[in-house]
Design a protein around this motif. Sequence first.
Motif, short mmCIF file in Angstrom:
data_model
loop_
_atom_site.label_atom_id
_atom_site.label_comp_id
_atom_site.label_asym_id
_atom_site.label_seq_id
_atom_site.Cartn_x
_atom_site.Cartn_y
_atom_site.Cartn_z
N PRO A 138 0.82 -1.23 0.00
CA PRO A 138 0.00 0.00 0.00
C PRO A 138 0.85 1.27 0.00
N SER A 139 2.03 1.19 0.66
CA SER A 139 2.95 2.34 0.70
C SER A 139 4.30 1.85 1.18
N GLU A 140 5.27 2.78 1.26
CA GLU A 140 6.59 2.44 1.80
C GLU A 140 6.55 2.24 3.30
N TRP A 141 5.43 2.58 3.92
CA TRP A 141 5.30 2.49 5.38
C TRP A 141 5.69 1.11 5.91
N GLY A 142 5.19 0.07 5.25
CA GLY A 142 5.46 -1.29 5.71
C GLY A 142 6.94 -1.62 5.72
N TYR A 143 7.64 -1.23 4.67
CA TYR A 143 9.08 -1.48 4.60
C TYR A 143 9.80 -0.72 5.70
N ASN A 144 9.44 0.53 5.88
CA ASN A 144 10.11 1.38 6.87
C ASN A 144 9.89 0.88 8.29
N VAL A 145 8.67 0.43 8.57
CA VAL A 145 8.38 -0.08 9.91
C VAL A 145 9.16 -1.35 10.19
N PHE A 146 9.20 -2.25 9.21
CA PHE A 146 9.97 -3.48 9.41
C PHE A 146 11.43 -3.16 9.73
N LYS A 147 12.01 -2.27 8.94
CA LYS A 147 13.42 -1.91 9.16
C LYS A 147 13.63 -1.30 10.53
N SER A 148 12.68 -0.47 10.96
CA SER A 148 12.78 0.18 12.26
C SER A 148 12.72 -0.84 13.40
N LYS A 149 11.77 -1.77 13.33
CA LYS A 149 11.61 -2.74 14.41
C LYS A 149 12.76 -3.75 14.42
N TYR A 150 13.14 -4.21 13.24
CA TYR A 150 14.27 -5.15 13.15
C TYR A 150 15.55 -4.48 13.62
N GLY A 151 15.65 -3.20 13.35
CA GLY A 151 16.84 -2.46 13.74
C GLY A 151 17.00 -2.28 15.24
N ARG A 152 15.95 -2.50 16.00
CA ARG A 152 16.04 -2.40 17.46
C ARG A 152 16.66 -3.63 18.09
N PHE A 153 16.67 -4.73 17.34
CA PHE A 153 17.22 -5.98 17.88
C PHE A 153 18.70 -5.86 18.18
N THR A 154 19.14 -6.53 19.24
CA THR A 154 20.57 -6.77 19.43
C THR A 154 21.00 -7.84 18.43
N GLU A 155 22.29 -8.06 18.31
CA GLU A 155 22.76 -9.09 17.39
C GLU A 155 22.23 -10.46 17.79
N ALA A 156 22.17 -10.72 19.08
CA ALA A 156 21.66 -12.01 19.55
C ALA A 156 20.17 -12.15 19.22
N GLN A 157 19.42 -11.06 19.38
CA GLN A 157 17.99 -11.10 19.05
C GLN A 157 17.76 -11.27 17.56
N LYS A 158 18.61 -10.64 16.73
CA LYS A 158 18.51 -10.83 15.28
C LYS A 158 18.75 -12.28 14.91
N ALA A 159 19.71 -12.91 15.58
CA ALA A 159 20.03 -14.30 15.27
C ALA A 159 18.84 -15.20 15.61
N GLU A 160 18.20 -14.96 16.74
CA GLU A 160 17.02 -15.75 17.12
C GLU A 160 15.89 -15.55 16.11
N TRP A 161 15.68 -14.31 15.72
CA TRP A 161 14.62 -13.99 14.75
C TRP A 161 14.92 -14.64 13.40
N ASP A 162 16.12 -14.45 12.89
CA ASP A 162 16.47 -14.96 11.57
C ASP A 162 16.41 -16.47 11.49
N ALA A 163 16.70 -17.13 12.62
CA ALA A 163 16.68 -18.59 12.64
C ALA A 163 15.29 -19.15 12.35
N ILE A 164 14.25 -18.41 12.70
CA ILE A 164 12.88 -18.87 12.48
C ILE A 164 12.25 -18.17 11.27
N TYR A 165 12.41 -16.84 11.20
CA TYR A 165 11.73 -16.10 10.14
C TYR A 165 12.49 -16.13 8.81
N GLY A 166 13.77 -16.43 8.85
CA GLY A 166 14.53 -16.59 7.62
C GLY A 166 13.97 -17.71 6.75
#
Length: 546
Positions: free
Chosen positions: A270-298
């Motif tokens: 619908p707009s760039e909003w969705g992309y920007n929000v994802f980047k913002s929320k994912y960007g709050r993760f620590t490296e360890a949290q990103k690894a946990e997320w990527d292991a499932i959502y990847g």
Amino acid sequence: MWPIKNINTAILTIMLASSSVMLSCKDNSKQEKRPNIVFIMSDDHAYQAISAYDNTLINTPNIDRIAKEGMLFTNASVTNSICAPSRATILTGKHTHMHGKVDNVFPFDTTNVTFPQLLHDAGYQTAMFGKLHFGNNPKGFDEFKILPDQGDYYNPEFITNKGDTTIMGYVTDIITDLTLDWFDNRRDEDKPFMLFYLHKAPHREWLPAPRHYKEFTKKTFPEPATLFDDYKGRGTAAKEAEMNIREHMTVSADNKIYPEIAKELGIEEPSEWGYNVFKSKYGRFTEAQKAEWDAIYGPINEEFKKQYPSMSEEDFMRWKYQRYMQDYLGTIAAVDENVGRLMDYLDENGLSENTIVVYTSDQGFYLGEHGWFDKRFIYDESFKTPLLIKWPEKIEAGSKNNVMVQNLDFAQTFLEAADVKAPADMQGESLMPLLEGQPEKWTREGVYYHYYEYPGFHMVKRHYGIVTEDYKLAHFYYDIDEWELYDRKKDPMEMNNVYDDPAYEKVVKELKEKLKKLRLKYKDSEELDQHFIQKYKDRGIIKSDL
């Protein structure tokens, strides 16, 4: 022997001391009888996602405990199904046109007196932890730690009365940690307390705790019967609302597809909003949290990348619905666990017997019914809200109530329970007769609803209406002039507008008269409707007369 004077003095001293002790005991007794209040509210928690109402989607044993030990309300509702207005109504006991917070943008009139202020003035210790959603300095609280605006699921910031802070971790757990820390370290045992325990979850964009990633992303949930609703039998408002899961839910922010993959697949958002929000929320993760997320959502992303090119529109709708439910319900799992932590604390510390515990949401939410997500409408999934209350001294365990109650009623209920007089301008009705098993003292036949935020997010048109146990009459106005009537008993899914059906002519006439009286009772009017429309014009949201 003592002189007579000394004897009289001694007797007088003993009498005064005895009177003082008796008065002190009387005051302490009265103080002890005043109940503690724990007000638990989640954000956008649909009643369909609480197993005390319906276990089709999820089991919530800890939230259910409140119903098993108290009362379940099946016809609880809101006056305006949108976050900040609903919260302002709860605090003030007034409809949104009276306290001024008609939408998420209009300012709250800070001259309003809130029930926490009145309880605080009456000797209650007050605290708030979690998501308020409007205002950074809630009135009437000894202590608060609240999320700014919507807040974040991971590593959230908090506004406090001692400065701002960031706390690492998952927001639902953190809010509970802060609450239990207050109990352990700063609760005044000589005072009754009123605690606001307010969860961000399950508000959009539905980020579960890591411990729930694997379980919920592997689940397949039953589809609602109206997932592919074509809105025949309804009016313009249902057809033009922008909250269809397939068309308006973002594949990136909401369904958790990495922006680069979504763009590679040529998905039109619908707009760039969705992309920007994802980047913002994912960007709050620590490296360890990103690894946990990527292991499932990847792997979810990789599988979607393979499947999407051959998906039909129907397949895509079904895929988006499952992704929605997996994450939405995953966030609720953490809420239920943490409600259990709080309930256990109350039990283990001897606080349950004289404590009113309320679980509710700031409104209902669509979980795919009519193909929708979000809220705003007077239709049931949006208008109705969960309400479970326990108070062992008053409420019969396992009881159920079907009468029409609203979030408008909370303020006066708590004030009456605490023996504090409610201001004359509050507009609700105390639930005490219902809690005490005296439904014959409850006289309300219908409740009033009014939604204002149009044009705005999701484009749900302005409307007001009356809802009784049997019927629902709504008037959609401003850019249209349409009436809708639903028979709540014969048509619980609200698929057929029977406003023009001759068989309901008498019902329409009676409900219109009742609606007119409710508008007068609550001091709402066509003049106020035009006032708020003009405010939208003044803000540039409405650019022309329609």
